[in-house]
Scaffold this active site. Sequence first.
Site, PDB file in Angstrom:
ATOM      1  N   VAL A 534      31.740  33.273  62.534  1.00 37.96           N
ATOM      2  CA  VAL A 534      31.755  31.851  62.909  1.00 37.96           C
ATOM      3  C   VAL A 534      32.854  31.624  63.942  1.00 37.96           C
ATOM      4  O   VAL A 534      34.012  32.014  63.732  1.00 37.96           O
ATOM      5  CB  VAL A 534      31.971  30.952  61.680  1.00 37.96           C
ATOM      6  N   GLY A 574      32.565  38.199  53.588  1.00 34.61           N
ATOM      7  CA  GLY A 574      33.894  37.699  53.260  1.00 34.61           C
ATOM      8  C   GLY A 574      34.397  36.780  54.360  1.00 34.61           C
ATOM      9  O   GLY A 574      34.073  36.967  55.540  1.00 34.61           O
ATOM     10  N   GLY A 575      35.195  35.778  53.984  1.00 36.59           N
ATOM     11  CA  GLY A 575      35.724  34.848  54.967  1.00 36.59           C
ATOM     12  C   GLY A 575      34.598  34.178  55.730  1.00 36.59           C
ATOM     13  O   GLY A 575      33.653  33.633  55.150  1.00 36.59           O
ATOM     14  N   ASP A 576      34.643  34.231  57.079  1.00 33.76           N
ATOM     15  CA  ASP A 576      33.589  33.630  57.897  1.00 33.76           C
ATOM     16  C   ASP A 576      32.710  34.710  58.529  1.00 33.76           C
ATOM     17  O   ASP A 576      32.130  34.509  59.590  1.00 33.76           O
ATOM     18  CB  ASP A 576      34.198  32.736  58.977  1.00 33.76           C
ATOM     19  N   GLU A 577      32.612  35.876  57.882  1.00 30.82           N
ATOM     20  CA  GLU A 577      31.786  36.973  58.377  1.00 30.82           C
ATOM     21  C   GLU A 577      30.512  37.091  57.547  1.00 30.82           C
ATOM     22  O   GLU A 577      30.568  37.098  56.310  1.00 30.82           O
ATOM     23  CB  GLU A 577      32.551  38.296  58.343  1.00 30.82           C
TER      24      GLU A 577
END
Length: 653
Positions: A534, A574-577
């Site tokens: 993102v 994970g996170g924005d991945e």
Amino acid sequence: MREIDQGQLLASIAATLHDCILSLDADGSVQWASPATEAVLGWAPQDLAGNDVAVVFPGGGGTLLEGAIQRLLAGERVEPFVEAGVRRDGSTVKAQLTLGPVHGPDGITGVIVVLRDVTAQLSEQRELTQALEMSRAHFDQATTPQAILDLEGHLESVNPAWCELFGHGEAWFADCDLLDLVHPVDSEQVVARLARLQGGEVDSISYRGLFRDADGRDLPLLLDASLLRDGSGTPYAIAAWAGAEDPTQLELSEVLSLRAWDTAMVLDAELTITFVASAVSRMLGYGRDDLLQHQVSQYVHPADADIVIGLLDRLQQDPRRSQDVVVRVRDAEGHWRSVLVTATNRLADPDVQGYVADLRDVTERVRGEEELRLSEALHRAMVESTQEGILATAPDGLVIFANETAAHVLGGPVDRLYGEDPVRLLGLHPETRVDAESGLEVHEVVYRRPDGVERTLRVSRRPLNSRNDRLGSLVSVADVTDARHAESVLRSRALHDPLTGLPNRYLFTDRLETAAARHERSPGSGTAVLFLDVDRFKRVNDGFGHEAGDSLLREIGSRLLASIRSTDTVSRLGGDEFAVICEDTGGDEAGVVADRIIAAFAPPIVVDGTEHQVSVSVGIALTPPYPFEEVVRRADEAMYRAKQAGGGRVGVA
């Protein structure tokens, strides 16, 4: 105990063990194989005898074993390692190998190889590693400084706490190796430890040493690093954690402690003792004042003087390399003790200015080697090399033999085990079902060690027969506490990301492996992996709070699901991945999916009444041409290029 023939006893124990045991001569030829060889490798012992060990470990796989054998024959200690082998039917086996020397009148004449099939165990460990791999969100939000390195030591990813610790921005680390952060005086130590990790000799290291921050100031840190392995068990990266120590001015003793020389003494160029660690004083029984400012020659056996001279010559010729010797040293009571000395030339180090000698008392080991009778050397090496605790009992049920591993597992010295009843000691249930054919009974018990710590043990007991039927039972003991805990943790892990409901990294990896297996059975048009990140997500997360960020991620997951085909898999790594697996797909079809994803984010996302214009960068990689083990990394690299070009677009590997 003294009336039992030791050679006969040890031969009976070796023949009864579950592990496959091979006796090799100095050329690597199999001289003898234990009965368990047929169950583990599919070879009848008599058929394997006379063959080169390469028949079990052929080709490139044999190189590691061959090198280990040569080091053992040269007198070096070889730690257990895992090697890929081949059974007689051609199937593969992952084997943990433990090597032990066989001593003869003229030194080491052969090698004992204890081989344990760990194929299933490594598979479980691989699954656990994947299930417990830290998500990107936790990585970014952790207060502990953390980093991911490639196998060459290059920093691939760092969290904000790591940046704050060293005082550099995240971008600075993109072209940085771990050694760029290490103080020059400690670089050799870090290189040596990383080499063992990178080579797969160990799975983790812990190191206390000096590092430097962005302003050039010294940072005393504790660095922990662990090897990360992929689904096939192949190392692919290193996870590192750093913690700050008290940044005070270090005295010599503190410098030595930071460099893990806690059992060391320092000698100046004239071989006068200028520093001695308290552990050395305790080992030899001297007060520190009895040693400081004295010549080391006062304590070394005169017959070993040439060994010391040779050691100094090697240290002067190659100051970068540490050297090992065994010499006799007189303790405070006048007794000669055999001491393993690991010496390093630190004359040029301004903090040390001398030779650092790390001392380890090996008196009992040397004495045992000297007293080992040739008639029982082979079988004693077998029993002491096994990774399981071994107890042999007489017909009355009391222990008449125990190895060091048993003492370590059960806690306390070996002598304490002699005369014990294993049934009472371990709390074995008398009504355990016994295999009628082999007489084997297996227990799993909770055992409280003398120090009060409870451990879970797997205990097996079977008859131990000899030619005169004077022996009783063989009891094998293994500590399975960590394995059982790992199994419990693995079962408790979910397969989906709790925030978005999408498959998590573990399930993504599993489905990619499944796709690889399907492709191998019936090659089709290929598989595509789309790696998504993102754009400028951190701006929303920091500016509007984590709850807004979480709402944004949930909507992103929904739009991704609406953009892909019913046969595709979208996962939050994970996170924005995020990542998408598209099977039976060529480049054109993958491009269509990527374009739909880009278009899905044209309308803004509304969170709590606020519109957020969100875009994603997409990287595409296909297999073929790339192999499955590389396709994710290639897609990640393509995504990074798309993001560098401004984001909101597609990059193709």
